[in-house]
Structures are given as C-alpha cells and as structure tokens.
Design an enzyme around this catalytic site. Structure first.
Site, PDB file in Angstrom:
ATOM      1  N   SER A 151      -0.349  24.338   4.671  1.00  0.00           N
ATOM      2  CA  SER A 151      -1.322  24.780   5.776  1.00  0.00           C
ATOM      3  C   SER A 151      -0.476  25.364   7.219  1.00  0.00           C
ATOM      4  O   SER A 151       0.819  24.843   7.177  1.00  0.00           O
ATOM      5  CB  SER A 151      -1.933  23.639   6.407  1.00  0.00           C
ATOM      6  N   TYR A 164      -2.168  15.125  10.737  1.00  0.00           N
ATOM      7  CA  TYR A 164      -2.086  16.274   9.840  1.00  0.00           C
ATOM      8  C   TYR A 164      -1.128  17.244   9.809  1.00  0.00           C
ATOM      9  O   TYR A 164      -0.256  17.271   8.732  1.00  0.00           O
ATOM     10  CB  TYR A 164      -3.377  17.069   9.945  1.00  0.00           C
TER      11      TYR A 164
END
Ligand code: 8X3
Length: 266
Positions: A151, A164
C-alpha cells in the site's frame, strides 16, 4: 519457461505448447484478490484462490475454473495444507500475496492493541509464512515470481494510519529484503503499492462495518481506483517476461496526487 517448469505443472501443459502459468492468489474472497483471480484465470492461468471464507471462494472458483483453498495464511497448519494441495496439483510459478487489510483509524495515543495485532498478523506474519513455505517451490521452478500487494501506506504515513502504516512499512521492508535475497535463485519480487481503491470491503472493515463512514472515505472523489484497475496492473506485472522485474509500482487515482492531496468535488 524451463522444461522443469513443464514438469512442475503437468496439469496445464498443452501438447506441443508452453506450460500454462500457475499462481496462488491470497485474499481471493473479495476486492483486489478476487479481481486478480478473475484477471489471471481469464488469461488461462491455473489459479489457486486462497482466503478464509470458503463459500465465497467456491462461488469464485465455479465462475473462473480456479481451485478454491480455504485457509488462514497466518496459521502454520493451514499454510502446510495449502502447500500440499498445490504440490498435488502440479505446483506454481507465481505467488500473489494480496491478503491483508486495515483495522481502525485511531491515533497512536488511542491505539487499540487488538487492531494492531490483527494488522501485523495478517499483513506481515501471514505474508512471511506463506512466502517462506512456497519459496522452495518457486526456486525449484527456475523462474519464480512473488508479488506482494502492499500500500502507499507502506511508504507514506498519515494521522490515524499508525497501525496500518506500521504493518505496511514492515511488509514493504520485508519485500525489499526478499528481492535482495531471492535474485540469485532467479525468483523475481514485485511490489504493488496502491493508494485509494474503492472496494466492497476495505474501508467498511477498517471502520468496523460503519457503511456511512466507509462511504465518506471516497466522498467527492470522482474516480477512485477500482479492484479491477489494480488487478490489471498485477496481471501485467506477473506476465511480462521473467527477466523484467517491476520492482515497485505505486498506483493512485489521478485525484490523489499524494496521500494528503485528494481532490474531492461537490
Ligand atoms: C489503502 C491506502 O490510504 O487507505 O491501502 O492507507 S490508504
């Protein structure tokens, strides 16, 4: 492809033609994983579709002709069972690690330990365990590929992203180390780093099932990426000739010029 590769994948060898490619795709029950299974299957790949939710996998497999394997990639026994299924099926040349996800938008000051543990378990430990298990097969093939879907959260932090970010920075670092380690075994290591992708479940799961809050993530963004957009890039990256290594591919919608610069209209 080498003649060893043909032997590793007899089930999909066409008489007189090259062996078909074969992949394990994790996170296959939804979003980018599901779209990747479809994209590869449409190109004739033999695909082992892996996720925890058996029912969704069965449906996907029936539609695409893939092989469903219900498994939790962070569980050693599940990974061993998956490896055995793939060995029995003739092996793979490509491992596509898509399983992962986010939980929570809390600032570090309010970090929920359970959320952080879940994110580190799935994104980091799960990816490590399945990769560790399949590397001998990929090395033996002679032209192996590992693709890790991380990501932009793995290269750019943001407020409320801490857990995250920690997981994806870790997965990003692991992927870079893996590329250095595996080059001498002719295993290429590709990383795809998507930004804002509107999928059925990513934001919804992150925000504890709050549909309204999940919709706000994409509010006013005219064209966020779709799962199919990213799957198409994944398919391309694993399909180019094996000596071509697309090391790191950052993919964002035009409306997201950077993590903190998102154009919202209306
Ligand atoms: C998804 C991108 O911006 O939500 O992996 O962290 S972001």
């Amino acid at each position: 492809m080498t003649s060893d590769a043909t032997q590793l994948n007899p089930a999909s060898t066409q008489p007189g033609g090259p062996a078909a490619r074969a992949a394990v795709v994790t996170g296959a029950s939804t979003g980018i994983g599901e779209a990747t299974v479809r994209a590869l299957a449409a190109e004739g790949w033999r695909v082992y579709a892996v996720a925890r939710r058996a029912e969704r996998l069965e449906r996907l497999a029936a539609e695409t002709g893939g092989v469903p394997v219900a498994a939790d990639i962070a569980e050693d026994d599940d990974v061993a069972r998956l490896l055995a299924v793939v060995e029995d099926g003739g092996g793979i040349d490509t491992l596509v690690n898509i399983a992962g996800g986010a939980r929570g938008r809390d600032w570090v000051a309010d970090a929920q330990t359970d959320d952080w543990e879940w994110m580190l378990r799935v994104n980091v430990l799960g990816t490590m365990k399945i990769t560790r298990a399949f590397l001998p097969m990929l090395r033996a093939h002679g032209e192996g590929t590992v693709l890790n879907l991380t990501s932009t959260a793995g290269i750019s932090a943001y407020e409320g992203g801490g857990g995250y970010n920690a997981a994806k920075y870790a997965e990003h670092g692991m992927t870079q180390a893996l590329r250095l380690e595996e080059a001498e075994h002719n295993v290429r290591v590709v990383e795809v780093l998507p930004g804002l992708v509107k999928t059925e479940e990513f934001a919804l799961r992150r925000l504890g099932g709050d549909a309204e809050a999940a919709e706000k993530v994409y509010a006013g963004v005219e064209k966020p990426l779709t799962a199919e957009d990213v799957a198409d890039v994944v398919r391309y990256a694993v399909s180019v000739p094996h000596h071509v290594n697309l090391d790191e591919i950052v993919i964002r919608p035009v409306a997201q010029a950077a993590t903190h610069k998102l154009i919202r209209r209306g």
